[in-house]
Design a protein around this motif. Structure first.
Motif, PDB file in Angstrom:
ATOM      1  N   GLN A  91      -4.550   6.692  -2.490  1.00  0.00           N
ATOM      2  CA  GLN A  91      -4.091   5.381  -1.996  1.00  0.00           C
ATOM      3  C   GLN A  91      -4.168   4.212  -2.981  1.00  0.00           C
ATOM      4  OE1 GLN A  91      -6.454   3.934   1.001  1.00  0.00           O
ATOM      5  NE2 GLN A  91      -5.335   1.956   1.076  1.00  0.00           N
ATOM      6  N   TYR A 124       0.513   5.580  -0.203  1.00  0.00           N
ATOM      7  CA  TYR A 124      -0.645   6.896   0.135  1.00  0.00           C
ATOM      8  C   TYR A 124       0.301   8.014  -0.265  1.00  0.00           C
ATOM      9  CZ  TYR A 124      -2.033   3.291   3.321  1.00  0.00           C
ATOM     10  OH  TYR A 124      -2.470   2.397   4.273  1.00  0.00           O
ATOM     11  N   GLN A 176      -3.083   0.269  -3.985  1.00  0.00           N
ATOM     12  CA  GLN A 176      -2.912  -1.128  -3.325  1.00  0.00           C
ATOM     13  C   GLN A 176      -2.108  -1.799  -4.486  1.00  0.00           C
ATOM     14  OE1 GLN A 176      -3.413  -2.194  -0.470  1.00  0.00           O
ATOM     15  NE2 GLN A 176      -3.191  -4.429  -0.757  1.00  0.00           N
ATOM     16  N   PHE A 184       6.143   7.218   7.033  1.00  0.00           N
ATOM     17  CA  PHE A 184       6.182   8.426   6.094  1.00  0.00           C
ATOM     18  C   PHE A 184       7.372   8.505   5.820  1.00  0.00           C
ATOM     19  CE2 PHE A 184       1.863  10.348   6.066  1.00  0.00           C
ATOM     20  CZ  PHE A 184       1.288   9.562   7.323  1.00  0.00           C
ATOM     21  N   THR A 198       0.770  -1.308   0.077  1.00  0.00           N
ATOM     22  CA  THR A 198      -0.218   0.157  -0.024  1.00  0.00           C
ATOM     23  C   THR A 198       0.872   1.304  -0.028  1.00  0.00           C
ATOM     24  OG1 THR A 198      -1.766  -1.240   1.211  1.00  0.00           O
ATOM     25  CG2 THR A 198      -2.026   0.978   1.275  1.00  0.00           C
ATOM     26  N   THR A 228       1.864  -2.168   4.803  1.00  0.00           N
ATOM     27  CA  THR A 228       1.336  -3.678   4.331  1.00  0.00           C
ATOM     28  C   THR A 228      -0.102  -3.493   4.144  1.00  0.00           C
ATOM     29  OG1 THR A 228       0.735  -4.237   6.519  1.00  0.00           O
ATOM     30  CG2 THR A 228       3.052  -4.686   5.898  1.00  0.00           C
ATOM     31  N   ASP A 229      -0.753  -4.640   3.564  1.00  0.00           N
ATOM     32  CA  ASP A 229      -1.972  -4.697   3.369  1.00  0.00           C
ATOM     33  C   ASP A 229      -3.077  -5.265   4.613  1.00  0.00           C
ATOM     34  OD1 ASP A 229      -1.778  -7.346   0.670  1.00  0.00           O
ATOM     35  OD2 ASP A 229      -1.060  -7.003   3.010  1.00  0.00           O
ATOM     36  N   ARG A 230      -2.277  -5.419   5.640  1.00  0.00           N
ATOM     37  CA  ARG A 230      -2.884  -5.862   6.645  1.00  0.00           C
ATOM     38  C   ARG A 230      -3.585  -5.037   7.514  1.00  0.00           C
ATOM     39  NH1 ARG A 230       2.126  -8.210   7.263  1.00  0.00           N
ATOM     40  NH2 ARG A 230       2.672  -6.601   9.237  1.00  0.00           N
ATOM     41  N   MET A 231      -4.747  -5.420   8.256  1.00  0.00           N
ATOM     42  CA  MET A 231      -5.465  -4.719   9.242  1.00  0.00           C
ATOM     43  C   MET A 231      -4.523  -3.961  10.276  1.00  0.00           C
ATOM     44  SD  MET A 231      -8.994  -6.566   9.668  1.00  0.00           S
ATOM     45  CE  MET A 231      -9.616  -5.332  10.594  1.00  0.00           C
ATOM     46  N   TYR A 232      -4.895  -2.823  10.584  1.00  0.00           N
ATOM     47  CA  TYR A 232      -4.254  -1.934  11.535  1.00  0.00           C
ATOM     48  C   TYR A 232      -2.796  -1.932  11.396  1.00  0.00           C
ATOM     49  CZ  TYR A 232      -8.349  -4.211  13.938  1.00  0.00           C
ATOM     50  OH  TYR A 232      -9.690  -4.381  14.251  1.00  0.00           O
ATOM     51  N   THR A 233      -2.332  -1.661   9.986  1.00  0.00           N
ATOM     52  CA  THR A 233      -0.799  -1.535   9.721  1.00  0.00           C
ATOM     53  C   THR A 233      -0.503  -0.142   9.975  1.00  0.00           C
ATOM     54  OG1 THR A 233       0.693  -1.911   8.345  1.00  0.00           O
ATOM     55  CG2 THR A 233      -1.517  -1.297   7.361  1.00  0.00           C
ATOM     56  N   GLU A 234       0.843  -0.057  10.279  1.00  0.00           N
ATOM     57  CA  GLU A 234       1.218   1.409  10.448  1.00  0.00           C
ATOM     58  C   GLU A 234       1.588   2.087   8.955  1.00  0.00           C
ATOM     59  OE1 GLU A 234       4.773   1.527  13.009  1.00  0.00           O
ATOM     60  OE2 GLU A 234       5.402   3.392  12.237  1.00  0.00           O
ATOM     61  N   ALA A 235       1.557   3.017   8.835  1.00  0.00           N
ATOM     62  CA  ALA A 235       1.763   3.895   7.900  1.00  0.00           C
ATOM     63  C   ALA A 235       3.170   4.649   8.241  1.00  0.00           C
ATOM     64  CB  ALA A 235       0.711   5.183   7.395  1.00  0.00           C
TER      65      ALA A 235
END
Lengths: 114, 115
Positions: free
Chosen positions: A48, A33, A50, A105, A31, A96-103
């Protein structure tokens, strides 16, 4: 691990000119952004990706902004033509494309339109 | 879409005091709430996050609380130090809506810790 790389760090252009920003995400991050951060405000999501597909670009001013992520890795964001109100820091982030993943920057590109 | 409001916009505290930053969100589907710290001229960095199935999370001097009913969450920093001075952003995301995290950020709080 290497972080998110962005270039250039700074750019000054005249209004109505064109400009492009480049982002190289963390290796393996699906992912990507692009955020716009106007001075004194929080980052605002522009688009965004993917892999190489667009997930959301509802806040991208499509009459002048475009972005692509060929081959699902690097990405470029272009503004054509630039307006004074486009002056901001453009932040690229990846995750990553997992839930709750850190972005994570990048350092950002500071654009000044004069 | 989601809207996140953050208060206060600036906060000045004496070293050693506590600091509290509050955020409210509008979308009840949001289930992930990270906090980012941004030092002057640097990138935002994640300092703590909380998921909607948890009411409180603590990591050393920082803690975050979440009230899903009221749709607000707060960052608490205890025993503040000068190096805590930065801009703090709260954010919200509905991780069920798409892959990854499409974060909506608050407007930021500039925290100044006076020695």
């Amino acid at each position: 691990e290497a972080g998110v790389a962005q270039s250039p760090r700074y750019k000054i252009i005249e209004k109505r000119q064109s400009v492009a920003f480049w982002c190289n995400p963390i290796s393996g991050h699906a992912t990507l952004y692009w955020y716009q951060q106007i001075l004194g405000q929080g980052p605002k999501l522009l688009i965004q990706f993917q892999n190489n597909g667009v997930v959301d670009d509802s806040q991208l001013p499509k009459d002048r902004f475009s972005a692509e992520r060929l081959k699902g890795v690097d990405s470029t964001l272009k503004i054509q033509p630039a307006k004074l109100e486009d002056s901001a820091v453009y932040l690229c982030a990846s995750g990553t494309d997992r839930m709750y993943t850190e972005a994570f920057f990048g350092q950002g590109t500071r654009l000044t339109v004069v | 879409g989601e809207n996140v409001e953050q208060h206060p916009s600036t906060l000045s505290v004496q070293e050693g005091d506590s600091a509290v930053i509050k955020c409210t969100y509008s979308d009840s589907a949001s289930n992930y709430f990270p906090w980012y710290k941004q030092e002057l001229g640097k990138r935002p960095q994640l300092i703590i996050d909380i998921r909607s199935n948890v009411g409180e999370k603590k990591d050393q001097r920082i803690a975050v609380t979440l009230n899903k009913t009221a749709k607000h969450f707060s960052l608490h920093i205890t025993e503040t130090q000068p190096e805590d001075s930065a801009v703090y952003f709260c954010a919200a995301s509905d991780t069920n809506n798409n892959a990854g995290n499409m974060l909506t950020f608050g407007g930021g709080t500039r925290l100044m810790v006076k020695p």
